[in-house]
Write a protein that holds these residues in place. Structure first.
Motif, PDB file in Angstrom:
ATOM      1  N   UNK C 207      13.858  49.661  31.475  1.00 15.74           N
ATOM      2  CA  UNK C 207      13.736  50.712  30.462  1.00 15.74           C
ATOM      3  C   UNK C 207      12.777  51.768  30.983  1.00 15.74           C
ATOM      4  N   UNK C 208      13.067  53.008  30.694  1.00 13.62           N
ATOM      5  CA  UNK C 208      12.285  54.095  31.266  1.00 13.62           C
ATOM      6  C   UNK C 208      10.948  54.354  30.603  1.00 13.62           C
ATOM      7  N   UNK C 209      10.784  53.855  29.388  1.00 14.54           N
ATOM      8  CA  UNK C 209       9.510  54.075  28.702  1.00 14.54           C
ATOM      9  C   UNK C 209       9.306  52.970  27.682  1.00 14.54           C
ATOM     10  N   UNK C 210       8.143  52.926  27.049  1.00 10.83           N
ATOM     11  CA  UNK C 210       7.855  51.817  26.126  1.00 10.83           C
ATOM     12  C   UNK C 210       8.749  51.759  24.890  1.00 10.83           C
ATOM     13  N   UNK C 211       9.601  52.751  24.660  1.00  8.15           N
ATOM     14  CA  UNK C 211      10.570  52.595  23.566  1.00  8.15           C
ATOM     15  C   UNK C 211      11.562  51.482  23.875  1.00  8.15           C
ATOM     16  N   UNK C 212      11.756  51.223  25.130  1.00  8.68           N
ATOM     17  CA  UNK C 212      12.534  50.080  25.589  1.00  8.68           C
ATOM     18  C   UNK C 212      13.954  50.033  25.028  1.00  8.68           C
ATOM     19  N   UNK C 213      14.719  51.056  25.369  1.00 10.70           N
ATOM     20  CA  UNK C 213      16.060  51.181  24.801  1.00 10.70           C
ATOM     21  C   UNK C 213      17.085  50.190  25.342  1.00 10.70           C
ATOM     22  N   UNK C 214      16.754  49.353  26.312  1.00 16.59           N
ATOM     23  CA  UNK C 214      17.656  48.227  26.614  1.00 16.59           C
ATOM     24  C   UNK C 214      17.060  46.893  26.189  1.00 16.59           C
ATOM     25  N   UNK C 215      16.034  46.936  25.347  1.00 20.15           N
ATOM     26  CA  UNK C 215      15.446  45.700  24.833  1.00 20.15           C
ATOM     27  C   UNK C 215      15.043  44.762  25.965  1.00 20.15           C
ATOM     28  N   UNK C 216      14.507  45.347  27.018  1.00 21.50           N
ATOM     29  CA  UNK C 216      14.150  44.560  28.196  1.00 21.50           C
ATOM     30  C   UNK C 216      13.105  43.500  27.868  1.00 21.50           C
ATOM     31  N   UNK C 217      12.170  43.826  27.014  1.00 25.46           N
ATOM     32  CA  UNK C 217      11.070  42.892  26.759  1.00 25.46           C
ATOM     33  C   UNK C 217      11.561  41.660  26.013  1.00 25.46           C
ATOM     34  N   UNK C 218      12.715  41.762  25.388  1.00 24.28           N
ATOM     35  CA  UNK C 218      13.196  40.653  24.572  1.00 24.28           C
ATOM     36  C   UNK C 218      14.219  39.783  25.281  1.00 24.28           C
ATOM     37  N   UNK C 219      14.794  40.268  26.367  1.00 23.31           N
ATOM     38  CA  UNK C 219      15.927  39.504  26.883  1.00 23.31           C
ATOM     39  C   UNK C 219      16.152  39.680  28.377  1.00 23.31           C
ATOM     40  N   UNK C 220      15.035  39.746  29.125  1.00 24.15           N
ATOM     41  CA  UNK C 220      15.172  39.818  30.576  1.00 24.15           C
ATOM     42  C   UNK C 220      14.133  38.907  31.211  1.00 24.15           C
ATOM     43  N   UNK C 221      14.540  38.193  32.218  1.00 28.44           N
ATOM     44  CA  UNK C 221      13.580  37.344  32.917  1.00 28.44           C
ATOM     45  C   UNK C 221      12.548  38.200  33.616  1.00 28.44           C
ATOM     46  N   UNK C 222      12.959  39.411  34.001  1.00 28.10           N
ATOM     47  CA  UNK C 222      11.964  40.374  34.460  1.00 28.10           C
ATOM     48  C   UNK C 222      12.302  41.727  33.852  1.00 28.10           C
ATOM     49  N   UNK C 223      11.293  42.314  33.212  1.00 30.45           N
ATOM     50  CA  UNK C 223      11.487  43.538  32.439  1.00 30.45           C
ATOM     51  C   UNK C 223      10.641  44.637  33.059  1.00 30.45           C
ATOM     52  N   UNK C 224      11.271  45.772  33.346  1.00 33.36           N
ATOM     53  CA  UNK C 224      10.559  46.912  33.919  1.00 33.36           C
ATOM     54  C   UNK C 224      10.477  47.983  32.845  1.00 33.36           C
ATOM     55  N   UNK C 225       9.290  48.219  32.341  1.00 35.37           N
ATOM     56  CA  UNK C 225       9.149  49.169  31.246  1.00 35.37           C
ATOM     57  C   UNK C 225       8.302  50.343  31.702  1.00 35.37           C
ATOM     58  N   UNK C 226       8.927  51.500  31.762  1.00 37.18           N
ATOM     59  CA  UNK C 226       8.231  52.693  32.247  1.00 37.18           C
ATOM     60  C   UNK C 226       7.003  53.022  31.418  1.00 37.18           C
ATOM     61  N   UNK C 227       5.982  53.563  32.085  1.00 36.99           N
ATOM     62  CA  UNK C 227       4.786  54.005  31.374  1.00 36.99           C
ATOM     63  C   UNK C 227       4.006  54.947  32.274  1.00 36.99           C
ATOM     64  N   UNK C 228       2.884  55.440  31.802  1.00 37.04           N
ATOM     65  CA  UNK C 228       2.100  56.395  32.584  1.00 37.04           C
ATOM     66  C   UNK C 228       0.628  56.039  32.493  1.00 37.04           C
ATOM     67  N   UNK C 229      -0.150  56.532  33.474  1.00 36.82           N
ATOM     68  CA  UNK C 229      -1.572  56.199  33.506  1.00 36.82           C
ATOM     69  C   UNK C 229      -2.488  57.363  33.162  1.00 36.82           C
ATOM     70  N   UNK C 230      -1.949  58.588  33.316  1.00 39.14           N
ATOM     71  CA  UNK C 230      -2.830  59.740  33.081  1.00 39.14           C
ATOM     72  C   UNK C 230      -2.697  60.198  31.626  1.00 39.14           C
TER      73      UNK C 230
END
Ligand code: SRM
Ligand code: SRM
Ligand code: SRM
Ligand code: SRM
Ligand code: SF4
Ligand code: SF4
Ligand code: SF4
Ligand code: SF4
Ligand code: SF4
Ligand code: SF4
Ligand code: SF4
Ligand code: SF4
Lengths: 360, 404, 404, 360
Positions: C207-230
């Protein structure tokens, strides 16, 4: 020793509290209207009837000689009509209806060595346990660390200079006598070496099946050692809980080289604002440094200082950390985060960070 | 030169500093009793060696009581003979820890005659701890105390001395009479205190309001926490007074309310009492302006304990609200119902909290006859593993109980 | 009169109403393919009998592939012969589910020739699902698809078809190129997708950002969730525009910020970016005024899954922030490190999340060579059961490793 | 069947996405600046370059015939340069740079039976699974309930009239294919009767030790039944998870009389505001009522209505309940609270209410 059964008294329970209440308390029982903290350690309660009672709270050492108790009784006789009370945290309270006597009482207490404070946004007495004074299970002393820590943070006992209350507790082993597990700061004695088995005596003093069953990680198994029935312990499965030692004296965990102290933070009991919370591991291990445990003392002073400067009004330590996040707690206090901090007991998975809510 | 000025140089360090010194206390006791000096020296040795010198306790006690005395022997009895036996006696404190000096002096006198002269005022459970008693002295100490109105508390698998906050005696927030309730339960369960018959210990604690000044929710098998059901009482003028005196009501009260149910427009404070979760914070901050309502009682929670062995628990709600009126019969019936079940089905050394977790709260409630209500859970189950208890059979199309 | 006007009166009910009807779809398929009408009739029967008529799947597939086909047979093959075999083929979707009509028509043509003409666009994992294939038709379908650039996805204990949100292709918030990453990982792990060799399944989601439009955090053994540091980028004028257009910034933004790090005085919006937890809410509400920063990457989390058998998990943080730049070698090394360990020590049908829970996150990190950091936990442990790993021996006063 | 291995193509992976991107998407890849929802189902994205793309989102039925796909391709050819995409929730998106074509596209979609909506504060397609259409494990149908529910709440798909997004998902058995466990509302097929053992065949189709081991509650034990090696099931230990059936076809749980549906609420996936949350049990059991499952439909309509009226702006169902508390959720929806709601799985204790934070 022959016991005379005839006149023997049993099952009478404690004396009824009513006989011990100071008159102003008895008369205004259930009628109190509000209170104010007049200054550190001095509380005024005002009744619907207009009566007022002033309470002076003196720090207790908990371990008291009867000589001291008598001196305190003298004081209560002189100023408080022969009444006094202790608090749920081992402090001693003197009540008077005479506002003008407050300072005299404080002075008299000072002479006895008992400072006044521990109210409002302060640190009060450290709830603690027996330690080397009395318990067979202790991984550290209790009274000694408590004294050293209280000396070091005394200003926060005597003044209300903190963002909120800070409740410290100490337990000298994992049995955690006291509410250590829900304290703003908890000092916990820990063993770090598996029991050293007394193979010769084990069979005589304990039942082997009970001993095996007592181990929550199933680290203990029956075994024949040097010809005698005993047990063996799979060391890497031992988490030093001492449940086996509670059940069997032939499995002591006490060990001068390895025993020590861990520090826990962020617990609370009251329902005020956030719900009650458990304390969480801050420092996994500090070795015992009698008589004044300087590393423990400094670590606690540091945590309190960082919290004091960073927290908002009314934020207890756990509430502060909930706002800033645990990574920032470790950053700000300089405490290193280690493997030990990551839970690996039954509900461990629920403590992992299961969101992308992170600060950078 | 070989002889040092003090035999306890390490402990002497702990006489310094502003906080009351337990070392001074032991030294005071040692002035008149050799148990004190033996203790001091043994402790000094522990400080040197970084290890304690107490052996695993034996079973000692007074006649007819199964608990209340913790047996303790040191492992170097030749060197420290006066504390070869050094048992503690747990003596029930009066509810709220109020004393007359007369009563306290009586305890001191008895303890001077029979024991070390060292005490804990008080132990963590709440008892008066008489620290350091020879086996032979246990019974005489007990009987003298009993003649003067004091009794022994619990230890082992029994009811421990109940304890309570000072409640209505001096606190305006107490939603029921904690001291009366504590005393009443203590007296009702004398037998259970003195004659251990449970799978493990049982603790009662009574706090008058959600501030929970005896930490009941953290360390009692049954916790009585005072609360109210009606509206928070408000003195509007006093609110303004606090504001005038500089309290930042928005920041320090409104924004910290966990239910987000307070509004403040600079003139009036509005509380949505149906949303209030009775946390006490607003009241704590403005005691002169706000007070709990008048329809008061207690929220009753069950099962807290220290970590051994399933991990620590906090108590959890079993009765969301109960009018705490003597003789508390319904509550006692429930407590006894729970005891019966726990005694029947609890494992050895299994606290009621662990027992409930093992058998399941739902089954537990059913067994003790309490209706499940949503207030008992933080949230309903998240996992789909529901034990549906009945199903239809093809033949009869009738609902069948699965046999249990 | 005995003959009814429709053979599927129950299903016909589901042709009514505004939502697209799957019954109509099956009927459309049935127009040209008897598999469709058999399916319709069998489903009608299920609706009547309230039970499905599919048998436990057998092992079928295409040559050399261990997964990607779900075998399915009905239990009444005489009555519904055209769907006696009714397997599904899982076909990798293109990243982001973009299609040209040409490609889609090609898939349709192939499926018309070999299968039922019924699809799922798409399955829950993300594949194109070709629903209803005879065993004999599997290989020809596969080869025709392959010739046209499509390949089969996973099933069983392999890597499943990775999936991603549309990311930078059309979303201004995407903190890395999700489609590129998804495609890259898919291509790198062709062997692992097609030849099951793990203890259980493995899913990648991006998913490209924390909105997580593919529900990666709920149903992936590894979830890549875009975010930023600045810092969140802000267009101050656009903020005022939102306010002018009636957005209640205080109520709808400030008060809902989980980090409580936004202030709004009616004129200026102030964000304490060091306290921001990157939840996206303020950005979501004011997309024209706020945007993620420019130092972007992904937070990488591990281990989510459905409830079977330890209960459902959400993924948990393993790398708080990673610059997502091709060829993602460090990540692939880590993934392979984890696979090696899991293959070696995982139990059959144990997802990586369950495995980590069983061996302990700390031990897991050690084994895969990742340093523990506080970002990995919601909070440190509450229980005191620490496995201290070393202790001193009396003899040598040296620190000894307890042998493991 | 002979397979020609020579020309056989394998391991090519999916087609590269780039070839499928509409030109405006390709040119502005990574350059998008902001978006606006112009009206329900219509999104405008604006690029740094000034380019704009309009997206029309049409409801998909997920189960599609190739005939329908071709019709949709015709539409995309006509209006969208031969490109289209599907969403992560089975919807179909049509993109155009020509704002004037939006309404035409919507009309053309309406003719095909595909309504436009599901954006912003609305309900979008229900993520779901196979049900009686294809899976051997299904305790209920999938597509049928989904259709019935979507028809009933269609207004909230077609209009943005909710406090926040509401994501509904359905899984037809406890395997929970899909993100059912983190949905605002989840519909979950449940079995309620222990497996009926096919003793005759069990030994032939399954390995008995594997079968026993598969049961998480250890309800299954090897046993000889009527002379054949088989297993027995302790019925009161069965929690109907079907793990045994996944492992062994001789243990079917499907049962017309007892299968049905449970409802779960309050989950979410996004990190927006509150952290991702699991859904929690709302209604333990509703029997299967094909073809239109009226009780399921009404229960969901009721939950949505109560939430819609009671929630604050941007509060998703779980966030709303977190504010009002679960007791109020049950009170306001009228759903009875039962034993089944109280967790009794591994971490059950952590779900008990461990504070006095209650409303009255
Ligand atoms: C005397 C004592 C009860 C007793 O029967 O002995 C008591 C008495 C009062 N407590 Fe307490 N509390 C007492 C132990 C506790 C405990 C238990 C503990 O610490 O082990 C708690 C729970 C601690 C925790 O949450 O971890 C406790 C949490 C509170 C709170 C909630 C504070 C918070 O913000 O979390 C209040 C409210 C306040 O202070 O604003 C409170 C308020 C009060 C008030 C103001 C109540 C009143 O109106 O009289 C009393 C004096 C306050 C003060 O000291 O500042 N009392 N209070 C106990 C004194 C202990 C001591 O010697 O220091
Ligand atoms: C004296 C006291 C500590 C103190 O210095 O104040 C104490 C001392 C002991 N406790 Fe405790 N407990 C004392 C209050 C507590 C409390 C606090 C409370 O009651 O509020 C707890 C935590 C709450 C709870 O009950 O869980 C507590 C939790 C334990 C446990 C762990 C129980 C558990 O279920 O996790 C043990 C272990 C055991 O029971 O075997 C234990 C066991 C012990 C034993 C008997 C050691 C043993 O393993 O046999 C200690 C005897 C020490 C000694 O030599 O005197 N003690 N113990 C406290 C009793 C004084 C009194 O009666 O007033
Ligand atoms: C087709 C699909 C449902 C759908 O209609 O979309 C599906 C269908 C099945 N899943 Fe699934 N799963 C599908 C996505 C999922 C997802 C969602 C996801 O991947 O994002 C999950 C939850 C996430 C996860 O992986 O945990 C999921 C969790 C399961 C599980 C439980 C796994 C667990 O660890 O808890 C099983 C049970 C098993 O593996 O034995 C399972 C097993 C199955 C089986 C193979 C049944 C079985 O026990 O053998 C189903 C075959 C049905 C059939 O007849 O076609 N399926 N399954 C999805 C795959 C389509 C695709 O490739 O696009
Ligand atoms: C097209 C799609 C991605 C894809 O690659 O296919 C997508 C696209 C967008 N999402 Fe999403 N989301 C999509 C599935 C999801 C999912 C996954 C799911 O539902 O299974 C989630 C997580 C849901 C959850 O939390 O349970 C999701 C949570 C969000 C959120 C956070 C909402 C919240 O308040 O919790 C936003 C922000 C917003 O809408 O304000 C968002 C915002 C957006 C934006 C505005 C992003 C953008 O700038 O383009 C897109 C259009 C919004 C809209 O539809 O209102 N998208 N979005 C998916 C459309 C699904 C559909 O057909 O309805
Ligand atoms: S905490 Fe442990 S060592 Fe300390 S008194 Fe209690 S049981 Fe003894
Ligand atoms: S200390 Fe605890 S974990 Fe270690 S052997 Fe003893 S009972 Fe087992
Ligand atoms: S618990 Fe409540 S009632 Fe009891 S002393 Fe504390 S504040 Fe007062
Ligand atoms: S008691 Fe607590 S929850 Fe209730 S209004 Fe006051 S601050 Fe809010
Ligand atoms: S996850 Fe973020 S980047 Fe991806 S589509 Fe959703 S909002 Fe855009
Ligand atoms: S992204 Fe979320 S946490 Fe960060 S400032 Fe915006 S609302 Fe607050
Ligand atoms: S949820 Fe269960 S029944 Fe439905 S498709 Fe997945 S495995 Fe099959
Ligand atoms: S359904 Fe689950 S709990 Fe029941 S017997 Fe099968 S594996 Fe065991």
């Amino acid at each position: 020793m022959a016991i005379d059964l005839k006149d023997r008294i049993t099952d009478i329970g404690p004396p009824h509290y009513e006989q011990f209440l100071p008159p102003v308390i008895k008369e205004n029982y259930g009628k109190w209207k509000y209170h104010e903290i007049l200054k550190p350690g001095v509380l005024m309660h005002v009744s619907e009837t207009g009566d007022k009672v002033y309470t002076i709270r003196a720090g207790g050492s908990r371990l008291m000689s009867i000589k001291k108790i008598r001196m305190i009784c003298d004081l209560a006789d002189k100023y408080c009509g022969g009444h006094l009370r202790f608090t749920s945290r081992h402090n001693i309270e003197f009540m008077t209806t005479d506002e003008s006597k407050i300072d005299e009482i404080i002075e008299a207490l000072a002479e006895l060595g008992h400072p006044v404070g521990g109210m409002g946004k302060s640190i009060t007495s450290i709830v603690h346990t027996q330690g080397w004074i009395h318990c067979h299970s202790a991984a550290t002393d209790a009274s000694g660390i408590v004294k050293a820590v209280m000396d070091a943070i005394f200003e926060h006992y005597a003044n209300m200079d903190l963002p909120a209350k800070c409740r410290i507790a100490l337990a000298c082993c994992l049995n955690m006598c006291g509410a250590v597990h829900c304290s703003d700061i908890a000092i916990l004695g820990v063993h770090r070496r598996p029991p050293i088995i007394d193979h010769k005596n084990l069979r005589k003093v304990c039942e082997i099946p009970n001993v095996s069953a007592s181990c929550p990680t199933a680290a203990i198994r029956p075994a024949t050692v040097e010809g005698v029935a005993s047990v063996e312990i799979i060391e890497e499965m031992c988490m030093f809980c001492a449940n086996c030692y509670t059940v069997c004296p032939a499995l002591p965990l006490n060990n001068a080289l390895n025993d020590g102290v861990s520090l826990w933070v962020g617990g609370k009991v009251s329902n005020a604002r956030q719900e009650p919370m458990f304390s969480k591991l801050a420092v996994p291990y500090i070795e015992n440094e009698p008589p004044r445990w300087p590393t423990v003392v400094n670590s606690i002073v540091n945590i309190i200082d960082v919290w004091r400067k960073d927290a908002r009004n009314y934020e207890r330590i756990g509430e502060w950390i909930n706002r800033i996040g645990w990574p920032n707690f470790f950053k700000k206090t300089g405490i290193p985060f280690q493997k030990e901090h990551i839970d690996d007991f039954k509900h461990a998975g629920l403590t992992y960070k299961r969101s992308a809510h992170l600060t950078y | 030169m070989a002889e040092k000025t003090s035999e306890t140089p390490l402990l002497d360090e702990l006489e310094k500093g502003p906080w009351p010194s337990f070392v001074k206390e032991i030294k005071m006791a040692a002035e008149t009793n050799p148990m004190g000096s033996d203790l001091l020296n043994l402790l000094e040795r522990s400080y040197r060696e970084k290890i304690c010198h107490w052996k695993h306790g034996g079973i000692v006690g007074v006649l007819g009581y199964g608990g209340g005395v913790i047996g303790r022997y040191n492992d170097l009895p030749e060197e420290y003979p006066h504390i070869a036996h050094f048992h503690t006696m747990r003596i029930n404190q009066p509810a709220g820890w109020y004393y007359s000096t007369k009563a306290l002096r009586t305890v001191c006198d008895i303890w001077e005659r029979h024991g070390s002269g060292i005490t804990n005022m008080h132990g963590s459970t709440g008892d008066i701890i008489l620290l350091g008693c020879h086996t032979d002295a246990l019974e005489p100490t007990f009987q003298e105390l009993a003649k003067n109105g004091f009794d022994i508390g619990g230890s082992g698998s029994d009811v421990r001395t109940p304890s309570c906050c000072l409640g209505q005696s001096r606190c305006e927030w107490s939603c029921y009479d904690t001291m009366a309730a504590c005393y009443d339960f203590t007296m009702t369960y004398q037998d259970e205190i003195h004659r251990p018959a449970f799978p493990y210990k049982w603790k009662f604690k009574f706090s008058g309001c959600p501030n929970d000044c005896v930490a009941a929710i953290a360390r009692a098998d049954i916790s009585f926490i005072g609360t109210w059901r009606d509206d928070i009482r408000m003195d509007k003028d006093a609110v303004l007074e606090y504001a005038d005196r500089g309290l930042d009501i928005q920041k320090d009260v409104v924004e910290l309310c966990p239910a987000k149910c307070i509004a403040w427009d600079g003139k009036e404070l509005c509380i949505d009492n149906r949303a209030c979760v009775h946390c006490m914070h607003c009241i704590n901050v403005m005691p002169k302006a706000l007070r709990p309502g008048t329809d008061t009682g207690a929220c009753i929670l069950i099962g807290s304990k220290a970590p051994i062995i399933e991990g620590a628990f906090l108590s959890s709600v079993i009765i969301p609200f109960f009018k705490m009126e003597p003789p508390y019969q319904e509550l006692k019936d429930l407590v006894e119902e729970m005891w019966d079940l726990w005694c029947e089905e609890g494992k050895n050394r299994e606290r009621i909290g662990e027992f409930i977790q093992r058998v399941g709260m739902g089954n537990f409630l059913e067994a003790v006859g309490v209706e499940p209500v949503a207030e008992m859970v933080a949230h309903p189950r998240e996992n789909p593993y529901i034990f549906y208890e009945e199903y239809f059979e093809e033949e009869d199309e009738e609902e069948e109980e699965a046999d249990e």
